[in-house]
Enzyme design. Sequence first.
Site: not given
Ligand code: DAK
Length: 256
Positions: A66, A111, A114, A134
């Site tokens: 997400a 997400g 998912e 998460e």
């Molecule tokens: N959201 C927003 N931006 C993201 C992102 C994300 N999930 N993942 C990456 N980006 C963005 C980074 O901020 C960066 O943007 P700039 O800084 O260049 O503007 C760009 O993508 C490139 O990312 P990185 O520079 O971080 O790239 P790396 O190769 O260094 O790292 C990485 C890749 C995938 C390991 C890292 O980006 C990372 O850890 N990303 C976050 C992964 C994460 O935690 N995902 C979210 C999990 S929580 C819901 C139901 C479900 C959900 C929510 C609500 N409801 C029922 C309401 C789900 C929640 C989730 O998914």
Amino acid sequence: MNFQHIDFRQEDKTALVTISRAKQLNALNSDTISELLTAIKHAGSDDQIRGVLLTGAGDKAFAAGADIKEFLNKTTSQAVTLSRNGHELMRTIAELGKPVVALINGFALGGGLELALACHIRIASSQAKLGLPEVSLGLIPGYGGTQRLTQLVGKGKALEMMLTGEMIDAQDALKWGLVNHVVPPSDLREFAQSLLEKMYSRSPRAIAQVIAVVNAGFDQDANGMEAEIQSFSNCFGSADFQEGVSAFLEKRKPDF
Ligand code: DAK
């Protein structure tokens, strides 16, 4: 169809849906989720389309979860809408009467994983990394991941992934049953298409019934065995059954 955050292309019988936010690693913001929902519903209702391939733009990510940046600006009522749309998207994919194949071309996190879990089949590139991180954000998976991951890989491995929040690589995902196949990145599309072509040669009606009956087995309000009995017997009255049996007897390929 015109979208801002996704690309929708129909190639013969296949709808190719691509999340096109490569710079943000195809993170799922609310508009992307709404567009995906519209695209999947369209694919379901268009009789020319027999299967869907879902992937992410670029070579780095399927979807990195997400959109975390969007979380910060959401009021509670907006979060409810986001949640409902997300759940509707996952359910619409899982219940679509046509095969939906996730092409996991890179990171599939949170997400994003998912979303892949809601698809009927997952094919991973050998570069893919999968995880439910998460807990590191103080969250739990919220789009069905706690249930669908556990159904696929079993309680022990699912808990390990969700409690550590660690990513696994494509080979482990294959070993654990989280993905159906692992292929080199350049083969992803062709491999998935060849799988779909096999399904296109089968009865579309029977394919829809298989998906519905298998889903019924995981629905606590349904009886999977009873659903199978009903569905199996309904096949006997269908034109597809007539064609399939006639083709066999006449030693030709069926034309579904
Ligand atoms: N959201 C927003 N931006 C993201 C992102 C994300 N999930 N993942 C990456 N980006 C963005 C980074 O901020 C960066 O943007 P700039 O800084 O260049 O503007 C760009 O993508 C490139 O990312 P990185 O520079 O971080 O790239 P790396 O190769 O260094 O790292 C990485 C890749 C995938 C390991 C890292 O980006 C990372 O850890 N990303 C976050 C992964 C994460 O935690 N995902 C979210 C999990 S929580 C819901 C139901 C479900 C959900 C929510 C609500 N409801 C029922 C309401 C789900 C929640 C989730 O998914």
